[in-house]
Design a protein around this motif. Structure first.
Motif, PDB file in Angstrom:
ATOM      1  N   ASP A   1       6.063   4.815   4.877  1.00  0.00           N
ATOM      2  CA  ASP A   1       6.982   3.897   5.564  1.00  0.00           C
ATOM      3  C   ASP A   1       7.044   2.525   4.874  1.00  0.00           C
ATOM      4  O   ASP A   1       7.740   1.620   5.349  1.00  0.00           O
ATOM      5  N   HIS A   2       6.315   2.387   3.766  1.00  0.00           N
ATOM      6  CA  HIS A   2       6.390   1.171   2.949  1.00  0.00           C
ATOM      7  C   HIS A   2       6.955   1.455   1.554  1.00  0.00           C
ATOM      8  O   HIS A   2       7.199   0.516   0.803  1.00  0.00           O
TER       9      HIS A   2
ATOM     10  N   HIS B   1       1.518   3.920   1.855  1.00  0.00           N
ATOM     11  CA  HIS B   1       2.094   4.709   2.959  1.00  0.00           C
ATOM     12  C   HIS B   1       3.616   4.855   2.834  1.00  0.00           C
ATOM     13  O   HIS B   1       4.305   3.926   2.420  1.00  0.00           O
TER      14      HIS B   1
ATOM     15  N   ASP C   1      -0.045  -3.816   6.329  1.00  0.00           N
ATOM     16  CA  ASP C   1      -0.650  -3.276   7.550  1.00  0.00           C
ATOM     17  C   ASP C   1      -2.105  -3.700   7.699  1.00  0.00           C
ATOM     18  O   ASP C   1      -2.880  -3.048   8.388  1.00  0.00           O
TER      19      ASP C   1
ATOM     20  N   HIS D   1       0.849  -1.200   0.000  1.00  0.00           N
ATOM     21  CA  HIS D   1       0.000   0.000   0.000  1.00  0.00           C
ATOM     22  C   HIS D   1       0.874   1.236   0.000  1.00  0.00           C
ATOM     23  O   HIS D   1       2.085   1.151   0.134  1.00  0.00           O
TER      24      HIS D   1
ATOM     25  N   HIS E   1      -7.254  -0.670   5.934  1.00  0.00           N
ATOM     26  CA  HIS E   1      -6.208   0.226   6.432  1.00  0.00           C
ATOM     27  C   HIS E   1      -6.044   1.388   5.440  1.00  0.00           C
ATOM     28  O   HIS E   1      -6.045   2.557   5.825  1.00  0.00           O
TER      29      HIS E   1
HETATM   30 ZN   LIG Z   1       0.233   1.712   6.450  1.00  0.00          ZN
END
Ligand SMILES: [Zn+2]
Length: 238
Positions: free
Chosen positions: A59-60, A57, A130, A55, A113
């Motif tokens: 931090d990914h 975000h 997540d 996904h 999420h």
């Molecule tokens: Zn996330």
């Protein structure tokens, strides 16, 4: 295949997949930071063959541009993602085949999420980003309780022996909530002991096993959308 956790930030895990036949050709899942990946690849004398994204975000995904600049590898991820770095878009029902690496993964749409969230399943492994954590699930930032509950229902249909490669080390906090939500659940107390010991040794608590999650994860065990919604709202305040 061998699957290793590369730690990033405070509690992220970037999963490194080394195919059995080609252990020096690595697939990374959700590389939110490039530096720890580059360091690990150098230590293991491996090359980066592909990146999988669950996904959008940061931090990914924040490590992807730098990794692609060096390795020129394809980036697989959700077709609907707001993240612009995906070169190989995927959607629910697709099969991701990395033929030369002998890797084959089914793509599941798992919104909740985020709306773009997908998960990858195959080789007795689930890369769920997540969506599902050990004894917990992600916060519901974009999706509805109906969507999130349905996404978790998909996981309950997978083989119980599936290993669950979640993207964060939230296990102890999740287990404290699970113990409050299910005070009579002995499996939760057993998991607390097991995870505590691993963490005291500096080891990841992940992967979890789906069979264990079916016993200890209140969100995965929720029998209705209403129950899922009640648990998610409670956990947000817990
Ligand atoms: Zn996330």
């Amino acid at each position: 295949m061998r699957i290793t956790a590369i730690a990033a930030f405070d509690d992220n895990y970037i999963w490194a997949i080394q195919p059995a036949k080609h252990p020096h050709q690595v697939v990374l899942v959700d590389p939110g930071a490039a530096a720890p990946c580059q360091q690990w690849l150098a230590q293991q004398q491996c090359q980066l063959a592909a990146i999988l994204v669950t996904h959008h975000h940061w931090d990914h995904t924040d490590g992807i541009a730098e990794l692609v600049a060096q390795w020129q590898c394809p980036v697989y991820g959700p077709a609907t993602s707001p993240f612009s770095g995906i070169t190989e878009p995927l959607q629910h029902g697709d099969t991701l085949r990395l033929g030369e690496l002998d890797i084959q993964l089914q793509v599941l749409a798992t919104p909740g999420h985020t709306l773009d969230h997908i998960s990858y399943v195959g080789h007795d492994a689930l890369f769920c980003g997540d969506t599902l954590f050990l004894a917990g699930c992600g916060r519901m930032f974009e999706g509805s309780p109906e969507q999130f509950h349905q996404s978790l229902r998909l996981f309950t249909e997978l083989p119980a022996a599936t290993s669950v490669y979640a993207a964060h080390e939230y296990s102890l906090a999740n287990l404290r909530f699970a113990a409050a939500a299910m005070p009579d659940n002995q499996a939760v107390r057993d998991a607390q002991q097991r995870v505590q010991q691993l963490r005291e040794q500096g080891l990841p608590s992940l992967p979890s096993r789906l069979a264990d999650e079916l016993a200890i994860n209140p969100f995965l065990r929720a029998q209705s959308v209403a129950e899922f919604r009640r648990l998610r709202e409670w956990k947000d305040r817990f």
